[in-house]
Design an enzyme around this catalytic site. Structure first.
Site, PDB file in Angstrom:
ATOM      1  N   CYS A   5       0.847  -1.200   0.000  1.00 60.81           N
ATOM      2  CA  CYS A   5       0.000   0.000   0.000  1.00 60.81           C
ATOM      3  C   CYS A   5       0.879   1.245   0.000  1.00 60.81           C
ATOM      4  O   CYS A   5       1.760   1.377   0.854  1.00 60.81           O
ATOM      5  CB  CYS A   5      -0.872   0.033   1.247  1.00 60.81           C
TER       6      CYS A   5
ATOM      7  N   CYS B 252      -2.038  -1.282  -3.730  1.00 56.52           N
ATOM      8  CA  CYS B 252      -3.042  -0.394  -3.134  1.00 56.52           C
ATOM      9  C   CYS B 252      -2.427   0.998  -3.052  1.00 56.52           C
ATOM     10  O   CYS B 252      -1.220   1.120  -2.811  1.00 56.52           O
ATOM     11  CB  CYS B 252      -3.418  -0.893  -1.737  1.00 56.52           C
TER      12      CYS B 252
END
Ligand code: SAM
Ligand code: DTB
Ligand code: SF4
Length: 374
Positions: free
Chosen positions: A115, A146
């Site tokens: 992420c 992400c």
């Protein structure tokens, strides 16, 4: 869902549409779940968890701040807001090669999702071009990708999807009626709009909030009600416990009762049965016993690695030991399907996260190899 009497909490009716778990709870029903006796609530949440997931499997994401600090927004919790004196300096966007090297290290350490966070109100189109290159490079490592970059236009969301982005994180953060006490530089509706662009682009959504910001139980219910009332349940629901950072307006906020945090996890699990519920920021100051209660209540995802964006996270050795003590394993996303798993909106099933025969598994990760406590 188990058959329940009203004395055991509200019975959530099935909503119309393709996802039978997308119930349409009223705010009063959400509040009634919060008000259940603690053990009844946990028992119910654990049952829902087991219907949809193997409770021994925990999804593991690693977070990297790819553009730190200097943010023009005024989010009262955030160490990266330029207007608060938190000691976090403003940096420019990292080079793609550096981000990809960090992603490779995270993958080798056992993460299945990488992420990337940026302290932007909203990215410029030229930023999106750079992020697209970074996403493509991380995706090529076999990781799920992400990003959390602030507000997006529909076109920007489409560009990120085309580059190979799997998930977009954009949180509601708090209940609609509490929002104005926390953020003034953008509105709750702006967040809903960005989430709409993200869904329309075919990206998976990661959307949750923060608790422990001085909100009432009713406002925690309001946050979860808003999340469960989105047009589709978020694929991932990060539940952050406020990290109280010196220099932010919320630095002196009283600590939330830990049982209230567990209740929030449990209600999220009941309301969004197929979502990955992430025990997100705030783990560094949680005891192992509190985290264990959160896993029992239905949390099945964590951030792994010694740093979140700018604040600390438990060290890797500690998490490995915790997983071993609790008999938990890092959920594996096979390389060839990274990005196609998740809260399956195409197949109507569990998306490979559960214990069913079709759930994919691959080689053990370092998290599996942790020494078992004698
Ligand atoms: N700037 C982008 C945005 O706000 O959407 C992306 C990064 S922002 C840091 C991502 C999320 O981190 C926030 O929405 C908030 O939920 C969470 N967060 C930030 N500071 C936090 C803190 N001190 N404690 C808990 N969660 C926090
Ligand atoms: C989310 O809900 N929590 C993460 C991730 N999404 C980006 C961020 C937590 C940040 C905690 C404060 C910091 O480290 O700066
Ligand atoms: Fe900026 Fe995001 Fe922090 Fe708000 S949460 S101040 S938008 S980095």
């Amino acid at each position: 869902m188990p058959v329940l009497s009203e004395a055991e909490g509200p019975v959530l009716s099935e909503a119309e549409g393709s996802d039978p778990t997308h119930t349409a709870p009223t705010r009063a029903q959400v509040r009634a779940l919060f008000d259940l006796p603690f053990t009844d609530l946990l028992f119910r949440a654990a049952g829902v968890h087991r219907e949809h997931f193997d409770p021994s499997q925990v999804q593991v994401s690693t977070l990297l701040s790819i553009k730190t600090g200097g943010c023009p927004e005024d989010c009262a919790y955030c160490p990266q807001a330029a207007r608060y004196d938190t000691g976090v300096g403003a940096q420019k966007l990292m080079d793609a090669a550096d981000v990809i090297a960090r992603a490779q290290a995270a993958r080798d350490a056992g993460a299945s999702r990488f992420c990337m966070g940026a302290a932007w109100r909203s990215p410029k189109d030229r930023d999106i071009e750079k992020i697209a290159d970074i996403v493509a490079g991380v995706k090529a490592l076999g990781l799920e990708t992400c990003a959390t970059l602030g507000m997006l236009t529909g076109e920007q969301a489409g560009t990120l999807k085309a580059a190979g982005l799997d998930y977009y994180n954009h949180n509601l953060d708090t209940a609609p009626e509490h929002y104005g006490q926390i953020i003034h530089t953008r509105q709750f509706q702006d967040r809903l709009d960005t989430l709409g662009h993200v869904r329309d682009a075919g990206l998976k959504t990661c959307c949750g909030g923060i608790v422990g910001m001085g909100e009432s139980r009713d406002e925690r219910a309001g946050l979860l009600h808003a999340l469960a009332s989105l047009p589709a349940h978020p694929d991932s629901v990060p539940i952050n416990r406020l990290v109280r950072v010196a220099g932010t307006p919320l630095a002196e906020t009283a600590e939330l009762d830990p049982f209230e945090f567990v209740r929030t996890i449990a209600v999220a699990r009941i309301l969004m049965p197929r979502s990955m519920v992430r025990l997100s920021a705030g783990r560094e100051t949680m005891s192992d016993e509190l985290q264990a209660l959160c896993f029992l209540a239905g949390a099945n995802s964590i951030f792994y690695g010694e740093k979140l964006l700018t604040t600390g996270n438990p060290d890797v050795a500690h998490d490995q030991r915790l997983f071993a003590r609790l008999g938990l394993q890092a959920m594996v996303v096979p390389n060839d399907t990274a990005g196609s798993l998740g809260n399956d909106s195409e197949g109507g099933g569990c998306g490979g996260h559960c214990a069913c025969a079709s759930a994919a598994r691959a080689e053990p990760l370092p998290m599996h190899a942790a020494p078992v406590v004698a």
